[in-house]
Design a protein around this motif. Structure first.
Motif, mmCIF file in Angstrom:
data_model
loop_
_atom_site.group_PDB
_atom_site.id
_atom_site.type_symbol
_atom_site.label_atom_id
_atom_site.label_comp_id
_atom_site.label_asym_id
_atom_site.label_seq_id
_atom_site.Cartn_x
_atom_site.Cartn_y
_atom_site.Cartn_z
ATOM 1 N N VAL A 129 0.752 -1.144 0.024
ATOM 2 C CA VAL A 129 -0.004 0.215 0.070
ATOM 3 C C VAL A 129 1.016 1.412 0.150
ATOM 4 O O VAL A 129 1.605 1.403 0.941
ATOM 5 N N LEU A 130 0.723 2.193 -0.846
ATOM 6 C CA LEU A 130 1.471 3.375 -1.172
ATOM 7 C C LEU A 130 0.580 4.433 -0.373
ATOM 8 O O LEU A 130 -0.626 4.685 -0.296
ATOM 9 N N VAL A 131 1.277 5.191 0.516
ATOM 10 C CA VAL A 131 0.575 6.569 1.014
ATOM 11 C C VAL A 131 1.036 7.552 0.623
ATOM 12 O O VAL A 131 2.247 8.102 0.290
ATOM 13 N N LEU A 132 0.099 8.432 -0.011
ATOM 14 C CA LEU A 132 0.366 9.462 -1.076
ATOM 15 C C LEU A 132 -0.265 10.856 -0.526
ATOM 16 O O LEU A 132 -1.310 10.791 0.137
ATOM 17 N N SER A 133 0.376 11.992 -1.045
ATOM 18 C CA SER A 133 -0.351 13.149 -0.857
ATOM 19 C C SER A 133 0.405 14.289 -1.661
ATOM 20 O O SER A 133 1.574 14.287 -1.870
ATOM 21 N N GLY A 134 -0.289 15.062 -2.586
ATOM 22 C CA GLY A 134 0.201 15.890 -3.314
ATOM 23 C C GLY A 134 0.758 17.182 -2.824
ATOM 24 O O GLY A 134 1.702 17.784 -3.241
ATOM 25 N N LYS A 135 0.345 17.255 -1.590
ATOM 26 C CA LYS A 135 0.936 18.477 -0.588
ATOM 27 C C LYS A 135 1.734 17.809 0.379
ATOM 28 O O LYS A 135 1.491 17.143 1.083
ATOM 29 N N GLY A 136 2.825 18.862 0.705
ATOM 30 C CA GLY A 136 3.836 18.700 2.002
ATOM 31 C C GLY A 136 2.918 19.226 3.234
ATOM 32 O O GLY A 136 2.297 20.127 3.071
ATOM 33 N N GLY A 137 3.335 18.519 4.265
ATOM 34 C CA GLY A 137 2.970 19.196 5.755
ATOM 35 C C GLY A 137 1.636 18.737 6.001
ATOM 36 O O GLY A 137 1.009 19.041 6.941
ATOM 37 N N VAL A 138 1.107 17.784 5.367
ATOM 38 C CA VAL A 138 -0.409 17.228 5.490
ATOM 39 C C VAL A 138 -0.407 16.407 6.880
ATOM 40 O O VAL A 138 -1.488 15.711 7.072
ATOM 41 N N GLY A 139 0.875 15.499 6.961
ATOM 42 C CA GLY A 139 0.815 14.742 8.151
ATOM 43 C C GLY A 139 0.819 13.202 7.541
ATOM 44 O O GLY A 139 0.580 12.284 8.207
ATOM 45 N N LYS A 140 1.326 13.041 6.365
ATOM 46 C CA LYS A 140 1.251 11.815 5.513
ATOM 47 C C LYS A 140 2.093 10.428 6.220
ATOM 48 O O LYS A 140 1.846 9.585 6.261
ATOM 49 N N SER A 141 3.290 11.215 6.738
ATOM 50 C CA SER A 141 4.410 10.167 7.437
ATOM 51 C C SER A 141 3.776 9.834 8.832
ATOM 52 O O SER A 141 3.716 8.544 9.037
ATOM 53 N N SER A 142 3.015 10.700 9.350
ATOM 54 C CA SER A 142 2.342 10.545 10.748
ATOM 55 C C SER A 142 1.209 9.640 10.507
ATOM 56 O O SER A 142 0.846 8.398 11.275
ATOM 57 N N CYS A 143 0.490 9.643 9.521
ATOM 58 C CA CYS A 143 -0.446 8.610 9.131
ATOM 59 C C CYS A 143 -0.040 7.201 8.660
ATOM 60 O O CYS A 143 -0.667 6.383 9.052
ATOM 61 N N THR A 144 0.960 7.287 8.023
ATOM 62 C CA THR A 144 1.718 6.093 7.849
ATOM 63 C C THR A 144 1.736 5.040 9.166
ATOM 64 O O THR A 144 1.798 4.159 9.175
ATOM 65 N N VAL A 145 2.763 5.933 10.037
ATOM 66 C CA VAL A 145 3.179 5.437 11.096
ATOM 67 C C VAL A 145 1.878 4.751 11.966
ATOM 68 O O VAL A 145 1.870 3.659 12.512
ATOM 69 N N GLN A 146 0.588 5.832 11.943
ATOM 70 C CA GLN A 146 -0.262 5.240 12.830
ATOM 71 C C GLN A 146 -1.042 3.961 12.061
ATOM 72 O O GLN A 146 -1.700 3.147 12.923
ATOM 73 N N GLY B 18 13.943 13.874 2.781
ATOM 74 C CA GLY B 18 13.250 14.271 4.290
ATOM 75 C C GLY B 18 12.732 12.961 5.142
ATOM 76 O O GLY B 18 11.499 13.099 5.283
ATOM 77 N N PRO B 19 13.598 11.943 5.419
ATOM 78 C CA PRO B 19 13.187 10.776 6.038
ATOM 79 C C PRO B 19 12.526 11.019 7.217
ATOM 80 O O PRO B 19 13.652 11.527 8.022
ATOM 81 N N SER B 20 11.432 10.784 7.789
ATOM 82 C CA SER B 20 11.260 11.217 9.093
ATOM 83 C C SER B 20 10.469 9.973 9.879
ATOM 84 O O SER B 20 10.478 10.048 11.187
ATOM 85 N N ILE B 21 10.362 8.838 9.312
ATOM 86 C CA ILE B 21 9.902 7.653 9.877
ATOM 87 C C ILE B 21 10.801 7.045 11.281
ATOM 88 O O ILE B 21 10.362 6.536 12.010
ATOM 89 N N ASN C 98 -1.410 14.253 22.400
ATOM 90 C CA ASN C 98 -0.673 12.977 22.794
ATOM 91 C C ASN C 98 0.335 12.189 21.818
ATOM 92 O O ASN C 98 1.174 11.756 22.116
ATOM 93 N N LEU C 99 -0.454 12.237 20.717
ATOM 94 C CA LEU C 99 0.297 11.527 19.797
ATOM 95 C C LEU C 99 1.532 12.307 19.186
ATOM 96 O O LEU C 99 2.533 11.791 19.041
ATOM 97 N N VAL C 100 1.374 13.713 19.265
ATOM 98 C CA VAL C 100 2.402 14.396 19.024
ATOM 99 C C VAL C 100 3.541 14.223 19.920
ATOM 100 O O VAL C 100 4.734 14.243 19.625
#
Length: 286
Positions: A17-34, A55-58, A230-232
């Protein structure tokens, strides 16, 4: 063009499953992690492939910064986020210093992504979640090219409710349509802020934009995820076994055995548990 070396690795993975977003800063990586934490808590074996090369954040979100990748006879061994080895991760963040910028042109990025897909020994996985950078550029085209022959399950699209994000996310859905990648659904992230004290929800960035987008393109709307302090705190703190408590920071600290279990103490875990359940049922019955 066929890529049999990629197919050999994907043979032991049920769903990509790919997690995508055309916009930066929408919380895509945090959604992937969750999503990964929710699937792991439901008993699935999950891997996260972080192809956000610049910009690896995982690794930071999972508390894995500074960990090393090991080379085995079968290939690169991913880094595990829990002792039960339900959740593993591969990222360029394990290969370069966290303060070193990755200044690569397209061909080198493509080669790195292919190496991740062909050389990482994931073992048997129920889900491989591919966290991508924003946009529709080299990384996305490379991932789709190398995966397409092996029929990835599809893409989860992440957006925030406001119009400036929706305009770019529409392009991401159009990208999926052009390359034949199924859209599994839309997540409306940062959809309101729930006060940890009174539980009142304030729509900081408006609300409903993601749901309207899903209706327009006739794809599933997976749910709204409000901002959870709390997630933050969990994603920022070094000790991922410490249960975050923004209501009373001075209270006695509670601990769990892993980030998979700690996440279940966050209110947002209920939202992503529902999303994970839906996706698993849909992909199992597909």
């Amino acid at each position: 063009m066929s890529h049999p070396e990629v197919g050999e690795r994907l043979a032991s993975i049920k769903h990509v499953v790919l997690v995508l977003s055309g916009k930066g800063g929408v919380g895509k990586s945090s959604c992937t992690v969750q999503l990964a934490l929710s699937l792991a808590s439901q008993g699935h074996k999950v891997g996260i492939l972080d192809i956000d090369l610049c910009g690896p954040s995982i690794p930071r979100m999972l508390g894995l910064e500074g960990r090393q990748i090991h080379q085995a006879s079968a290939g690169w061994v991913p880094v595990f986020a829990d002792s039960s080895k339900r959740l593993s991760c591969m990222s360029i963040g394990f290969l370069v210093d966290k303060n070193t910028s990755v200044v690569w042109r397209g061909p080198k990025k493509n080669a790195m992504i292919k190496q991740f897909l062909a050389d990482v020994y994931w073992g048997d996985l129920d889900y491989l979640l591919v966290d991508t950078p924003p946009g529709t550029s080299d990384e996305h085209l490379a991932a789709v090219e190398y995966l397409q022959e092996w029929q990835p399950a599809g893409a989860v699209i992440v957006t925030t409710p406001q119009a400036v994000a929706l305009a770019d996310v529409k392009k991401e859905i159009n990208f999926c349509q052009q390359v034949g990648l199924p859209v599994l659904g839309v997540v409306e992230n940062m959809s309101g802020f729930v006060c940890p004290h009174c539980k009142e929800c304030t729509n900081v960035f408006s609300t409903g934009g993601g749901e309207g987008l899903a209706k327009h393109y006739e794809v599933p709307f997976l749910g709204r995820a409000p901002i959870d302090p709390n997630l933050v705190m969990l994603l920022e703190q070094e000790d991922k076994t410490e249960v975050p408590n923004v209501n009373d920071p001075s209270a006695e600290k509670q601990h769990t055995t892993s980030i998979v279990d700690t996440y279940q103490r966050c209110e947002l875990s209920k939202v992503f548990a529902s999303i994970a359940t839906y996706l698993d049922k849909y992909l199992t019955e597909k």
